[in-house]
Motif scaffolding. Structure first.
Motif, PDB file in Angstrom:
ATOM      1  N   ALA B  18      45.711  27.724  46.206  1.00  0.00           N
ATOM      2  CA  ALA B  18      45.323  27.626  48.198  1.00  0.00           C
ATOM      3  C   ALA B  18      44.943  29.034  47.959  1.00  0.00           C
ATOM      4  CB  ALA B  18      46.703  27.795  48.622  1.00  0.00           C
ATOM      5  N   TRP B  19      45.590  30.617  46.978  1.00  0.00           N
ATOM      6  CA  TRP B  19      45.015  31.505  47.644  1.00  0.00           C
ATOM      7  C   TRP B  19      43.699  32.182  47.392  1.00  0.00           C
ATOM      8  CZ3 TRP B  19      49.145  35.606  46.005  1.00  0.00           C
ATOM      9  CH2 TRP B  19      48.878  36.426  46.428  1.00  0.00           C
ATOM     10  N   ASP B  20      42.999  32.435  48.125  1.00  0.00           N
ATOM     11  CA  ASP B  20      41.516  33.077  47.725  1.00  0.00           C
ATOM     12  C   ASP B  20      41.576  34.048  46.157  1.00  0.00           C
ATOM     13  OD1 ASP B  20      38.728  33.747  48.317  1.00  0.00           O
ATOM     14  OD2 ASP B  20      39.902  35.842  48.466  1.00  0.00           O
ATOM     15  N   PRO B  21      40.625  33.862  45.574  1.00  0.00           N
ATOM     16  CA  PRO B  21      40.954  34.574  43.993  1.00  0.00           C
ATOM     17  C   PRO B  21      40.464  36.235  44.734  1.00  0.00           C
ATOM     18  CG  PRO B  21      39.778  33.418  44.055  1.00  0.00           C
ATOM     19  CD  PRO B  21      39.942  33.182  45.166  1.00  0.00           C
ATOM     20  N   LYS B  22      40.188  36.357  45.373  1.00  0.00           N
ATOM     21  CA  LYS B  22      39.459  37.927  46.050  1.00  0.00           C
ATOM     22  C   LYS B  22      40.776  38.339  46.623  1.00  0.00           C
ATOM     23  CE  LYS B  22      34.749  37.667  45.875  1.00  0.00           C
ATOM     24  NZ  LYS B  22      33.174  37.548  46.859  1.00  0.00           N
ATOM     25  N   GLU B  23      40.905  37.711  47.764  1.00  0.00           N
ATOM     26  CA  GLU B  23      41.861  38.421  48.682  1.00  0.00           C
ATOM     27  C   GLU B  23      43.443  38.507  47.638  1.00  0.00           C
ATOM     28  OE1 GLU B  23      43.115  37.719  52.216  1.00  0.00           O
ATOM     29  OE2 GLU B  23      45.488  36.164  51.697  1.00  0.00           O
ATOM     30  N   ARG B  24      43.841  37.531  46.764  1.00  0.00           N
ATOM     31  CA  ARG B  24      45.090  37.588  45.467  1.00  0.00           C
ATOM     32  C   ARG B  24      45.182  38.637  44.961  1.00  0.00           C
ATOM     33  NH1 ARG B  24      45.845  36.577  40.358  1.00  0.00           N
ATOM     34  NH2 ARG B  24      47.858  35.005  40.443  1.00  0.00           N
ATOM     35  N   TRP B  25      44.031  39.487  44.073  1.00  0.00           N
ATOM     36  CA  TRP B  25      43.411  40.247  43.438  1.00  0.00           C
ATOM     37  C   TRP B  25      43.748  41.321  44.812  1.00  0.00           C
ATOM     38  CZ3 TRP B  25      40.894  45.040  43.232  1.00  0.00           C
ATOM     39  CH2 TRP B  25      40.789  45.452  42.408  1.00  0.00           C
ATOM     40  N   LYS B  26      43.454  41.857  45.088  1.00  0.00           N
ATOM     41  CA  LYS B  26      43.461  42.895  46.443  1.00  0.00           C
ATOM     42  C   LYS B  26      44.959  42.978  46.839  1.00  0.00           C
ATOM     43  CE  LYS B  26      42.951  43.670  51.052  1.00  0.00           C
ATOM     44  NZ  LYS B  26      44.004  43.263  51.876  1.00  0.00           N
ATOM     45  N   VAL B  27      45.469  41.877  47.181  1.00  0.00           N
ATOM     46  CA  VAL B  27      47.385  41.952  47.606  1.00  0.00           C
ATOM     47  C   VAL B  27      47.790  42.235  46.164  1.00  0.00           C
ATOM     48  CG1 VAL B  27      49.398  40.663  48.268  1.00  0.00           C
ATOM     49  CG2 VAL B  27      47.457  40.018  49.412  1.00  0.00           C
ATOM     50  N   LEU B  28      47.690  42.046  45.194  1.00  0.00           N
ATOM     51  CA  LEU B  28      48.383  41.941  43.965  1.00  0.00           C
ATOM     52  C   LEU B  28      48.399  43.918  43.357  1.00  0.00           C
ATOM     53  CD1 LEU B  28      48.309  39.160  41.741  1.00  0.00           C
ATOM     54  CD2 LEU B  28      49.490  39.833  42.834  1.00  0.00           C
TER      55      LEU B  28
END
Lengths: 163, 54
Positions: B18-28
């Motif tokens: 479900a996680w938006d890939p761009k947001e996931r990358w930024k959060v990680l």
């Protein structure tokens, strides 16, 4: 920084919680690869309300399915449906536990033994004690246990008892 | 309620999808930076390896 903001928001919203899992271990013992923050919450109606307020304050999202992913609801009903939730937010991935394997029905005991600690930036948080972290690890199936964590916790507990 | 390890794995798998890939990358990236900042000085990756007087 991001996990500091999660901890600050937990405190601001007066959530009764314990930090568990890899972030707790990293902050109090040794480096460990983890990318989410595990939070064990007191499972009572008032605290579930506070937890929802906290989650909304950090724009957390969750869904019963991946196609139903959306901002968390305003009510607490959804939080009563399962023992664990993995959520997203723009500042961190968050796991909310209403129950922790190996520590079932012992939240109050664990909170009484909790450690009041701080992050490097001085943000205070409530940490699950070493003894209870160890019990939770040992309750997992062997193939899911983290041997490094168990070894470090055993040493820390022994050092504390020797001191 | 279901047994937790199994339920946790299901929840994590669902979040990954479900996680938006761009947001996931930024959060990680932010989470990794936070972890680095919270390591004891002797365990940081970018710590000075040479005494300051040299």
């Amino acid at each position: 920084m991001n996990i500091d903001r999660v901890l600050q928001s937990l405190a601001k919203n007066e959530v009764d919680y314990l930090l568990i899992g890899g972030v707790n271990f990293l902050l109090r013992h040794a480096p460990e690869i983890t990318y989410d923050i595990d939070v064990w919450i007191a499972d009572n109606p008032k605290n579930l309300e506070r937890t929802v307020t906290f989650l909304k304050s950090i724009n957390a999202e969750w869904g019963a399915t991946e196609d139903d992913w959306k901002p968390v609801p305003d009510t607490t009903t959804w939080l009563t449906l399962q023992p664990v939730f993995c959520l997203t937010s723009p500042i961190a991935a968050i796991d909310i536990f209403r129950e922790v394997k190996g520590l079932e029905n012992r939240y109050d005991v664990c909170k009484a033994a909790a450690i009041a600690a701080e992050t490097a930036s001085g943000v205070p948080f409530w940490a699950l004690s070493d003894q209870h972290m160890l019990e939770a690890q040992l309750a997992l199936p062997v193939n899911q246990q983290k041997s490094q964590r168990i070894e470090v916790l055993n040493k820390a507990i022994k050092n504390a008892s020797d001191a | 309620m279901q047994a937790m390890p199994n339920k946790k794995e299901q929840e994590e798998a669902k979040r990954e999808k479900a996680w938006d890939p761009k947001e996931r990358w930024k959060v990680l990236q932010e989470t990794i930076a936070w972890m680095e900042a919270n390591l004891p000085p002797e365990q940081k990756r970018n710590r000075p390896r040479v005494p300051k007087q040299f």
